[in-house]
Scaffold this motif. Structure first.
Motif, PDB file in Angstrom:
ATOM      1  N   ASP A 294      26.940  78.253  10.117  1.00 49.44           N
ATOM      2  CA  ASP A 294      26.475  78.009   8.616  1.00 49.44           C
ATOM      3  C   ASP A 294      28.226  78.142   7.906  1.00 49.44           C
ATOM      4  O   ASP A 294      27.828  78.141   6.797  1.00 49.44           O
ATOM      5  CB  ASP A 294      26.111  78.966   7.772  1.00 49.44           C
ATOM      6  N   ASP A 295      29.359  77.536   8.856  1.00 54.12           N
ATOM      7  CA  ASP A 295      30.486  77.870   8.504  1.00 54.12           C
ATOM      8  C   ASP A 295      30.776  76.355   8.614  1.00 54.12           C
ATOM      9  O   ASP A 295      30.216  75.396   9.304  1.00 54.12           O
ATOM     10  CB  ASP A 295      31.369  78.225   8.302  1.00 54.12           C
ATOM     11  N   TYR A 296      31.941  75.743   8.586  1.00 56.03           N
ATOM     12  CA  TYR A 296      32.509  74.709   8.225  1.00 56.03           C
ATOM     13  C   TYR A 296      34.202  75.132   8.205  1.00 56.03           C
ATOM     14  O   TYR A 296      34.755  75.936   7.143  1.00 56.03           O
ATOM     15  CB  TYR A 296      32.217  73.566   7.341  1.00 56.03           C
ATOM     16  N   LEU A 297      34.906  73.531   8.973  1.00 55.00           N
ATOM     17  CA  LEU A 297      36.449  73.358   8.676  1.00 55.00           C
ATOM     18  C   LEU A 297      36.850  71.756   7.626  1.00 55.00           C
ATOM     19  O   LEU A 297      36.480  71.764   7.381  1.00 55.00           O
ATOM     20  CB  LEU A 297      36.750  73.129  10.173  1.00 55.00           C
ATOM     21  N   ASP A 298      37.945  73.230   7.021  1.00 56.31           N
ATOM     22  CA  ASP A 298      39.034  71.396   6.517  1.00 56.31           C
ATOM     23  C   ASP A 298      38.777  70.517   7.366  1.00 56.31           C
ATOM     24  O   ASP A 298      39.275  70.356   8.209  1.00 56.31           O
ATOM     25  CB  ASP A 298      39.875  72.192   5.715  1.00 56.31           C
ATOM     26  N   ALA A 299      39.069  69.340   6.465  1.00 59.26           N
ATOM     27  CA  ALA A 299      39.053  68.268   7.124  1.00 59.26           C
ATOM     28  C   ALA A 299      40.482  67.888   7.903  1.00 59.26           C
ATOM     29  O   ALA A 299      40.676  67.414   9.060  1.00 59.26           O
ATOM     30  CB  ALA A 299      38.533  66.957   6.600  1.00 59.26           C
ATOM     31  N   GLU A 300      41.915  68.427   7.661  1.00 55.18           N
ATOM     32  CA  GLU A 300      42.782  69.095   8.248  1.00 55.18           C
ATOM     33  C   GLU A 300      43.046  69.884   9.751  1.00 55.18           C
ATOM     34  O   GLU A 300      44.204  69.601  10.210  1.00 55.18           O
ATOM     35  CB  GLU A 300      43.802  68.339   7.065  1.00 55.18           C
ATOM     36  N   ALA A 301      41.802  70.479   9.130  1.00 58.68           N
ATOM     37  CA  ALA A 301      42.372  71.562  10.024  1.00 58.68           C
ATOM     38  C   ALA A 301      42.327  71.604  11.542  1.00 58.68           C
ATOM     39  O   ALA A 301      43.184  72.766  12.253  1.00 58.68           O
ATOM     40  CB  ALA A 301      40.451  72.996   9.810  1.00 58.68           C
ATOM     41  N   LEU A 302      41.602  70.703  12.420  1.00 56.13           N
ATOM     42  CA  LEU A 302      42.138  70.691  13.577  1.00 56.13           C
ATOM     43  C   LEU A 302      43.421  70.022  14.544  1.00 56.13           C
ATOM     44  O   LEU A 302      44.216  70.315  14.916  1.00 56.13           O
ATOM     45  CB  LEU A 302      41.370  69.974  14.742  1.00 56.13           C
ATOM     46  N   GLU A 303      43.842  69.382  12.982  1.00 55.86           N
ATOM     47  CA  GLU A 303      45.290  68.188  12.915  1.00 55.86           C
ATOM     48  C   GLU A 303      46.276  69.526  13.048  1.00 55.86           C
ATOM     49  O   GLU A 303      47.288  69.771  14.065  1.00 55.86           O
ATOM     50  CB  GLU A 303      45.235  67.537  12.237  1.00 55.86           C
ATOM     51  N   LYS A 304      46.316  70.225  12.152  1.00 55.97           N
ATOM     52  CA  LYS A 304      47.325  71.146  12.152  1.00 55.97           C
ATOM     53  C   LYS A 304      47.103  72.430  13.090  1.00 55.97           C
ATOM     54  O   LYS A 304      47.859  72.666  12.858  1.00 55.97           O
ATOM     55  CB  LYS A 304      46.647  71.980  10.588  1.00 55.97           C
TER      56      LYS A 304
END
Length: 455
Positions: free
Chosen positions: A97-107
């Motif tokens: 039920d959570d999610y990551l910001d679009a740049e999270a994995l790149e960061k």
């Protein structure tokens, strides 16, 4: 390559948003990301959603279905086992039920390239849903990029959501399926102890959803008996034992992780749940367990916890096995509240609370207030006064029923904290003060024009 482990259980309302947040990362999804969706015997449409995404992205999504519910720990362990020995893989954890910001994995990728010696790293958490804004642990990201637990023992990590593992750390994390809460804190901190350090990725954002119906494990676990004496042994004491096994002692970092978490048991907001959950013998056993744990925590660590003075006083008391009381220490024009050599706070930093103008007969139009601070409970001879241009007016006592409890015991009784005071109409502004042990301590300024009538 990222392997993102997502335990799924009756998450149809949010699962699509969770998966989509990974598909639309700034890193190429098809080239860099594999999602492990582990459906834990969901009874809603969660498995259907998982399978629909698998059909669409067969090389990037793996779906596993448990026919019987096994719990979040077994689901995570299953995911870890599938990829912990794969080379050049970063394992990440995301709740359904959570999610990551679009740049999270790149960061995250950029962080690991910069810090080659870090194998465990956590992303910053923002709250969504019932609560919005910064997570209470986010202060750490302004202070450190790397937490060396020997030096930075006051930087605890409790949550697995948004945590990323690589190299040997992938094989150090295993969740205890017998624990229904704190299993992530135990597993993760065992790995952190072994590594000796972990990373904080300020620009990688993890969105944590607080359930609208307050049905999350965090909210409901206070009414489970296993959260109390059994948890002290299976959670806190196990982490201490692991620290002794690996480091030869209960290191300060572990003491801080435990003490900082243990203070939650003393919060007024949890008191009703505790007392309604435990019977007389259960409460006695729980208190004995608190003493058992706190005996392993140094007084220095307890004093460094960011919490109210009366909670620290209670922690010192349980550690000593008897009720201890902080004392007043006059310093210049101030009063310190101390336990041994520990200054729990200064009276001058506190404020008088104005409740309003009272309509009570005999005091109509007078200002009513109280000095009820967790730091100090006023004694019978103490009094509040107001001062302006060298003129002082002493307040009269007024009954106050406010009390602060720790479990079933009163730790602060504010019966002497209430007051009423009649000030001249010409006093538009003034300053409060308090008289304690023959010392006058000046407090906050106030405006009489802003004081409303009490209902």
């Amino acid at each position: 390559m990222y392997r993102i482990i997502i335990p799924v259980y009756n998450a149809e309302n949010y699962l699509t948003e969770t998966i989509e947040s990974l598909i639309h990362q700034t890193l190429s999804f098809k080239e860099n990301i594999c999602i492990h969706l582990i459906d834990d015997a969901s009874s809603d449409n969660s498995l259907k959603i998982c399978n629909e995404y698998k059909k669409k992205y067969p090389r990037n999504i793996i779906v596993t279905h448990f026919k019987q519910n096994r719990g979040v720990s077994e689901a995570r362990n299953y995911g870890i086992n599938k990829c912990k020995y794969k080379r050049n893989v970063i394992i990440g954890f995301l709740d359904s039920d959570d999610y990551l910001d679009a740049e999270a994995l790149e960061k995250v990728q950029n962080y690991f390239l910069k810090h080659e010696d870090i194998h465990i790293a956590a992303s910053k958490i923002l709250l969504k849903g019932r609560q919005e804004g910064e997570h209470k642990s986010n202060w750490r990201f302004e202070e450190r990029e790397v937490v060396d637990i020997t030096e930075d023992y006051q930087f605890p990590q409790y949550y697995i959501g948004g945590v990323f593992l690589r190299k040997a750390a992938k094989r150090s994390v295993r969740f205890d399926k017998e624990l229904s809460f704190w299993e992530d804190a135990l597993a993760l901190n065992q790995a952190i102890i072994k590594e000796g350090k972990y990373g904080l990725i300020k620009d990688a954002i993890y969105y944590y959803r607080k359930a609208e119906d307050e049905s999350s494990l965090v909210d409901t676990s206070w009414r489970k008996k296993e959260r109390y004496r059994a948890f002290l042994e299976n959670g806190y004491m196990r982490l201490m034992d692991y620290s002794i096994k690996v480091k030869g002692e209960v290191i300060p970092y572990v003491q801080f992780v435990i003490a900082n978490h243990l203070r939650l048991y003393f919060f007024p907001s949890h008191r009703e749940a505790v007392l309604n959950t435990l019977d007389t013998q259960g409460l006695k056993d729980f208190k004995e367990g608190l003493t058992m744990v706190l005996k392993e925590i140094s007084e220095d660590i307890i004093n460094e916890i960011d919490t109210s003075a009366y909670i620290k006083e209670a922690m010192f008391s349980f550690k000593e096995g008897k009720r201890i009381y902080s004392l007043c220490n006059v310093v210049d024009d101030d009063v310190e509240i101390k336990y041994k050599d520990y200054v729990l706070g200064n009276i001058s930093e506190r404020t008088v609370k104005i409740l309003g103008r009272t309509r009570k007969q005999g005091y109509e139009g007078w200002i009513r207030g109280r000095f009820a601070t967790p730091l100090y409970a006023m004694k019978e001879d103490d009094y509040i006064f107001a001062e302006r241009d060298g003129q002082r007016i002493i307040a009269e006592k007024y009954p106050c029923k406010v009390k602060k409890y720790i479990l079933d015991k009163v730790y602060r009784n504010y019966k002497n904290a209430g007051f009423v005071i009649n000030l001249p109409c010409s006093w538009k502004e003034a300053r409060w003060g308090i008289h304690i042990d023959g010392t006058d301590v000046m407090l906050n300024e106030f405006s009489t024009e802003d004081i409303l009538w009490m209902e």
